[in-house]
Scaffold this active site. Sequence first.
Site, PDB file in Angstrom:
ATOM      1  N   GLU A  45     -11.112  23.503  60.507  1.00 24.66           N
ATOM      2  CA  GLU A  45     -11.155  24.843  60.227  1.00 24.66           C
ATOM      3  C   GLU A  45     -12.896  25.097  60.822  1.00 24.66           C
ATOM      4  O   GLU A  45     -13.895  24.410  60.673  1.00 24.66           O
ATOM      5  CB  GLU A  45     -10.989  24.922  59.232  1.00 24.66           C
ATOM      6  CG  GLU A  45     -10.832  26.762  58.321  1.00 24.66           C
ATOM      7  CD  GLU A  45     -10.597  26.910  57.070  1.00 24.66           C
ATOM      8  OE1 GLU A  45     -10.041  27.644  57.347  1.00 24.66           O
ATOM      9  OE2 GLU A  45     -10.821  25.825  56.475  1.00 24.66           O
ATOM     10  N   LYS A 118      -3.772  31.683  58.987  1.00 27.35           N
ATOM     11  CA  LYS A 118      -3.701  31.347  57.956  1.00 27.35           C
ATOM     12  C   LYS A 118      -3.819  32.122  56.835  1.00 27.35           C
ATOM     13  O   LYS A 118      -3.508  33.446  56.720  1.00 27.35           O
ATOM     14  CB  LYS A 118      -5.258  31.551  57.077  1.00 27.35           C
ATOM     15  CG  LYS A 118      -5.811  30.097  55.863  1.00 27.35           C
ATOM     16  CD  LYS A 118      -7.094  30.049  56.103  1.00 27.35           C
ATOM     17  CE  LYS A 118      -7.831  29.518  54.695  1.00 27.35           C
ATOM     18  NZ  LYS A 118      -9.108  29.424  54.674  1.00 27.35           N
ATOM     19  N   CYS A 155      -5.858  25.136  55.853  1.00 29.13           N
ATOM     20  CA  CYS A 155      -7.175  24.785  54.516  1.00 29.13           C
ATOM     21  C   CYS A 155      -6.027  25.920  53.280  1.00 29.13           C
ATOM     22  O   CYS A 155      -5.718  24.292  52.522  1.00 29.13           O
ATOM     23  CB  CYS A 155      -8.417  25.321  55.409  1.00 29.13           C
ATOM     24  SG  CYS A 155      -9.872  24.521  53.574  1.00 29.13           S
TER      25      CYS A 155
END
Length: 294
Positions: A45, A118, A155
């Site tokens: 990331e 995300k 994540c």
Amino acid sequence: MKKTTLPVALVQERNHGDADANLAVIEARVAEAARAGARLVLLQELHNGCYFCQHESVAEFDLAEPVPGPSTERLGRLAKRHGVVLVASLFERRAAGLYHNTAVVLEADGRVVGKYRKMHIPDDPGFYEKFYFTPGDLGFQPIDTSVGRLGVLVCWDQWYPEGARLMSLAGAELLLYPTAIGWDPGDEDAEKQRQRDAWILSHRGHAVANGVPVLSCNRVGHEPSPIGAAGIDFWGNSHVLGPQGEFLAEAGGEPQVLLAEVDLARSEQVRRIWPFLRDRRIDAYDGLLKRYLD
């Protein structure tokens, strides 16, 4: 049943200072992965620099760039040079004052074939992402590539079974998580171990519940806090899991190109003996659309 093996590589790295330095290291690591036979390469990331979300500063928005943009052009050339599908993670500038934490998938011919923004954005001490990132608006849509249909998440998404499930229901053949997760150096060793174990268990759960391989690529190294806090020790431990949650490969806590071979045909075999998708009670899950069942 025909065996379909996909060689994969995860580039687990530390921060080398700035985008040019980090991309130069990535170029060397992807070349190494390609020489070893990898056809799919996953990066960590926000790999272009430090994990800047340890503080809130408008100056950090200068790091953002459009997608497509300079980094995707450079990474696209890299993917084409080595004939690999490359999954990158960038700070996307969508418009003035509108930014995303975005994973980008580059085909082996260098084209951008898809991106994922995300969806779940944390806001915790040392992880002040809500200041920087607008939640994604592209949904949980897998991206078709020459090596398969990729369910790319990022994540904090790793803690939410809903995202993994929706990617799988849309036909994802693998789940991939670019990640930046680490310890507060001041935590006790037992707490550190619990956190790392929970992180790994969450990914093993996604693999088992959905019957698909899972790839998670984390960063390593200590990154100091810009505001004088303890900083973060990124713990690495990137891993590749099979569809029953079994470890196919696991890294330690140092920079590494982690290699593994994933048999994509095993998902079919596993889902035949554990038909979890067949037995889902979709008529009884209305409560999942509520924040909490008061």
